[in-house]
Design a protein around this motif. Structure first.
Motif, PDB file in Angstrom:
ATOM      1  N   MET A 230       0.822  -1.204   0.000  1.00 55.33           N
ATOM      2  CA  MET A 230       0.000   0.000   0.000  1.00 55.33           C
ATOM      3  C   MET A 230       0.858   1.256   0.000  1.00 55.33           C
ATOM      4  SD  MET A 230      -3.367  -0.705   2.327  1.00 55.33           S
ATOM      5  CE  MET A 230      -4.282   0.517   1.414  1.00 55.33           C
ATOM      6  N   GLY A 231       1.949   1.226   0.749  1.00 54.52           N
ATOM      7  CA  GLY A 231       2.817   2.394   0.805  1.00 54.52           C
ATOM      8  C   GLY A 231       3.447   2.708  -0.537  1.00 54.52           C
ATOM      9  N   VAL A 232       3.936   1.687  -1.223  1.00 56.84           N
ATOM     10  CA  VAL A 232       4.573   1.886  -2.526  1.00 56.84           C
ATOM     11  C   VAL A 232       3.546   2.306  -3.566  1.00 56.84           C
ATOM     12  CG1 VAL A 232       5.805   0.728  -4.393  1.00 56.84           C
ATOM     13  CG2 VAL A 232       6.459   0.297  -2.011  1.00 56.84           C
ATOM     14  N   ALA A 233       2.379   1.666  -3.561  1.00 56.15           N
ATOM     15  CA  ALA A 233       1.368   1.930  -4.581  1.00 56.15           C
ATOM     16  C   ALA A 233       0.848   3.362  -4.515  1.00 56.15           C
ATOM     17  CB  ALA A 233       0.214   0.949  -4.433  1.00 56.15           C
ATOM     18  N   GLN A 234       0.799   3.936  -3.328  1.00 58.85           N
ATOM     19  CA  GLN A 234       0.264   5.288  -3.220  1.00 58.85           C
ATOM     20  C   GLN A 234       1.105   6.302  -3.974  1.00 58.85           C
ATOM     21  OE1 GLN A 234      -1.553   6.517   0.628  1.00 58.85           O
ATOM     22  NE2 GLN A 234      -0.886   4.512   1.325  1.00 58.85           N
TER      23      GLN A 234
ATOM     24  N   ILE B 202      -7.223   4.856  -0.386  1.00 54.99           N
ATOM     25  CA  ILE B 202      -6.648   5.776   0.589  1.00 54.99           C
ATOM     26  C   ILE B 202      -6.311   7.112  -0.071  1.00 54.99           C
ATOM     27  CG2 ILE B 202      -4.690   6.206   2.118  1.00 54.99           C
ATOM     28  CD1 ILE B 202      -4.581   3.279   2.729  1.00 54.99           C
ATOM     29  N   VAL B 203      -5.650   7.055  -1.223  1.00 57.84           N
ATOM     30  CA  VAL B 203      -5.186   8.273  -1.892  1.00 57.84           C
ATOM     31  C   VAL B 203      -6.359   9.112  -2.401  1.00 57.84           C
ATOM     32  CG1 VAL B 203      -3.891   9.163  -3.860  1.00 57.84           C
ATOM     33  CG2 VAL B 203      -2.993   7.239  -2.550  1.00 57.84           C
ATOM     34  N   VAL B 204      -7.245   8.489  -3.160  1.00 60.27           N
ATOM     35  CA  VAL B 204      -8.291   9.240  -3.857  1.00 60.27           C
ATOM     36  C   VAL B 204      -9.272   9.930  -2.906  1.00 60.27           C
ATOM     37  CG1 VAL B 204     -10.193   9.069  -5.492  1.00 60.27           C
ATOM     38  CG2 VAL B 204      -8.053   7.863  -5.954  1.00 60.27           C
ATOM     39  N   PRO B 205      -9.817   9.246  -1.874  1.00 61.14           N
ATOM     40  CA  PRO B 205     -10.775   9.953  -1.010  1.00 61.14           C
ATOM     41  C   PRO B 205     -10.209  11.205  -0.338  1.00 61.14           C
ATOM     42  CG  PRO B 205     -11.001   7.596  -0.710  1.00 61.14           C
ATOM     43  CD  PRO B 205      -9.785   7.798  -1.565  1.00 61.14           C
TER      44      PRO B 205
ATOM     45  N   ASN C  22      -6.459  15.669  11.976  1.00 60.80           N
ATOM     46  CA  ASN C  22      -5.916  17.023  12.064  1.00 60.80           C
ATOM     47  C   ASN C  22      -4.532  17.121  11.443  1.00 60.80           C
ATOM     48  OD1 ASN C  22      -8.043  18.541  13.545  1.00 60.80           O
ATOM     49  ND2 ASN C  22      -7.706  16.968  15.071  1.00 60.80           N
ATOM     50  N   ALA C  23      -3.691  16.111  11.640  1.00 58.10           N
ATOM     51  CA  ALA C  23      -2.371  16.117  10.996  1.00 58.10           C
ATOM     52  C   ALA C  23      -2.517  16.060   9.483  1.00 58.10           C
ATOM     53  CB  ALA C  23      -1.538  14.939  11.498  1.00 58.10           C
ATOM     54  N   ALA C  24      -3.456  15.240   8.986  1.00 58.34           N
ATOM     55  CA  ALA C  24      -3.661  15.127   7.542  1.00 58.34           C
ATOM     56  C   ALA C  24      -4.159  16.440   6.944  1.00 58.34           C
ATOM     57  CB  ALA C  24      -4.648  14.001   7.243  1.00 58.34           C
ATOM     58  N   ALA C  25      -5.130  17.063   7.593  1.00 54.88           N
ATOM     59  CA  ALA C  25      -5.661  18.325   7.076  1.00 54.88           C
ATOM     60  C   ALA C  25      -4.599  19.418   7.073  1.00 54.88           C
ATOM     61  CB  ALA C  25      -6.870  18.756   7.903  1.00 54.88           C
TER      62      ALA C  25
ATOM     63  N   GLY D  28       0.235   9.319   2.516  1.00 55.79           N
ATOM     64  CA  GLY D  28      -0.191   7.941   2.754  1.00 55.79           C
ATOM     65  C   GLY D  28       0.967   6.974   2.731  1.00 55.79           C
ATOM     66  N   ALA D  29       1.916   7.215   1.812  1.00 51.52           N
ATOM     67  CA  ALA D  29       3.084   6.335   1.724  1.00 51.52           C
ATOM     68  C   ALA D  29       3.925   6.410   2.992  1.00 51.52           C
ATOM     69  CB  ALA D  29       3.934   6.709   0.510  1.00 51.52           C
ATOM     70  N   VAL D  30       4.077   7.623   3.523  1.00 54.52           N
ATOM     71  CA  VAL D  30       4.821   7.784   4.781  1.00 54.52           C
ATOM     72  C   VAL D  30       4.162   6.973   5.891  1.00 54.52           C
ATOM     73  CG1 VAL D  30       5.357   9.442   6.612  1.00 54.52           C
ATOM     74  CG2 VAL D  30       5.830  10.028   4.235  1.00 54.52           C
ATOM     75  N   GLN D  31       2.840   7.046   5.967  1.00 50.94           N
ATOM     76  CA  GLN D  31       2.123   6.321   7.011  1.00 50.94           C
ATOM     77  C   GLN D  31       2.258   4.812   6.832  1.00 50.94           C
ATOM     78  OE1 GLN D  31      -1.946   7.477   7.565  1.00 50.94           O
ATOM     79  NE2 GLN D  31      -2.423   5.718   8.850  1.00 50.94           N
ATOM     80  N   LEU D  32       2.057   4.337   5.591  1.00 50.54           N
ATOM     81  CA  LEU D  32       2.089   2.892   5.372  1.00 50.54           C
ATOM     82  C   LEU D  32       3.490   2.318   5.499  1.00 50.54           C
ATOM     83  CD1 LEU D  32      -0.343   1.061   4.772  1.00 50.54           C
ATOM     84  CD2 LEU D  32      -0.810   3.481   4.441  1.00 50.54           C
ATOM     85  N   LEU D  33       4.507   3.052   5.036  1.00 48.52           N
ATOM     86  CA  LEU D  33       5.881   2.567   5.164  1.00 48.52           C
ATOM     87  C   LEU D  33       6.311   2.582   6.635  1.00 48.52           C
ATOM     88  CD1 LEU D  33       7.535   4.193   2.021  1.00 48.52           C
ATOM     89  CD2 LEU D  33       6.904   1.798   2.363  1.00 48.52           C
TER      90      LEU D  33
END
Length: 401
Positions: free
Chosen positions: A60-64, A118-121, A329-332, A350-355
């Protein structure tokens, strides 16, 4: 739509985004009670089965990183539909895997498809809303996502007794088909034509390089990402700790897991309401300080040998409650100044989170112990790092960098 309206009424497009975002937690949470059954069914070790979760997070991390530029070039809908198709096919393949190697491989492919959810929404939310309302919307998404950690393990635990662990992946495939149909029929493209970014290697590289040099963005992304890694640590390590160490039956594991998810749901909605009166950076700061205290208490109790099952659940509930404030809040805040490259910004975040989650998951799968120390130790480390990057992000924002 005003901030107060968003709190009271969830629009249809946001409900669909929540369902799509819940696809990842479904693929993670639902099969957790089946770990012992997969060990027995495929002749694998506990660590090998736990690493199928880490492999999913890695995929998931790489794909994002790939979906971000695609979403900025071809819009939000087409990459999402492609990802759902891949997810569905891979779920069927997981159900028919006959050894741990093939299951691990197909879990990676499944993740390559699920990453679109994850990315699109997140990009769609920022297409439609400003920073404060985006934080509220992301909190509302956590409400929908939070249902999956409650229903996922419970449904997975019951499905385990009805159809075995293979039936769990069959349910994932069915959900993938349902979401694909809903997206095809109901989703409207939200990327304005004037914001389309050409799919050129140079442009993509410049956008990612610019994000990596943006101290405010990268620090907020790491604050949320490493906080999210704590969630993956909890997800990956809790089956072993609760079932193997504390003797919780697999069919009851889901209820304890759901109790912690309920804390996440409640706090995410409290965060959404508090945003009417407080800025997101203030809520993030308070939540990060609180979770550092909670996880360090859990670590101290473990080292002292005083961590009973009720105390562990209380610590985990406190940890999950804090994430209802930290994640949205961190994401926004990370996306607040990235309107010209939302796809790649959402992808990199998202990649940072998943990795980060992958590293945490691999660490806990290799750290074998007959106590809860791997779980409480890694959670405490993640939360201290999350607080540190949140502090650096606020300093960068104050300096205008």
């Amino acid at each position: 739509m005003s901030s107060r309206q968003l709190t009271r009424t969830i629009p249809g497009w946001l409900l669909l985004m929540g369902a799509l975002t819940a696809l990842g937690p479904l693929a993670i949470d639902m099969y957790l009670p089946s770990f012992p059954a997969i060990v027995e069914g495929l002749g694998a070790t506990q660590g090998e089965v736990e690493r199928t979760l880490a492999s999913y997070l890695l995929g998931m991390g790489v794909a994002q990183i790939i979906y971000g530029p695609l979403a900025d070039r071809y819009g939000r809908k087409k990459p999402l539909m492609a990802g759902l198709t891949i997810f569905t096919i891979a779920s069927v393949a997981c159900a028919f895997s006959n050894d741990i190697e093939h299951l691990t491989l197909w879990r990676i492919v499944q993740a390559l498809g699920g990453a679109a959810g994850i990315v699109v929404p997140r990009a769609v939310v920022r297409d439609n809303l400003d920073t404060r309302d985006a934080a509220k919307a992301l909190s509302l998404l956590l409400l929908i996502m939070g249902v999956m950690p409650i229903l996922g393990p419970i449904l997975g635990g019951q499905m385990l007794f009805i159809a075995g662990w293979r039936g769990i992946f069959g349910i994932m495939a069915a959900v993938g088909v349902l979401l694909l149909v809903m997206t095809l029929r109901n989703m409207q493209e939200s990327l304005p034509p004037e914001k389309v970014v050409p799919l050129r290697i140079g442009t993509i590289a410049r956008n990612y390089w610019g994000l990596l040099r943006d101290r405010e963005f990268i620090c907020y992304a790491l604050a949320g990402g490493i906080g999210g890694a704590g969630i993956f640590t909890y997800i990956s390590g809790s089956p072993r700790v609760l079932i193997n160490i504390y003797g919780v039956e697999p069919q009851y594991f889901g209820f304890l897991f759901g109790l912690c998810a309920a804390a996440l749901i409640f706090s995410s909605q409290l965060s959404a309401r508090l945003l009417d009166r407080h800025p997101p950076d203030r809520l993030l700061k308070v939540a990060q300080v609180s979770v550092v205290v909670v996880t360090l208490i859990g670590l101290a109790l473990t080292l002292a040998g005083w961590l009973t099952l009720p105390l562990l659940i209380l610590c985990l509930m406190g940890f999950m409650a804090s994430q209802g404030f930290v994640n949205p809040n961190a994401a926004a805040l990370a996306l607040s100044r990235q309107g010209h490259r939302l796809g790649v910004a959402s992808a990199l975040m998202g990649a940072v989170q998943l990795l980060s989650g992958t590293l945490a998951g691999v660490s806990i799968s290799h750290w074998q112990s007959d106590t809860a120390l791997p779980l409480t130790g890694i959670l405490a480390a993640c939360m201290v790092l999350s607080w540190l990057f949140g502090h650096l992000a606020r300093r960068a924002a104050a300096a205008g960098k």
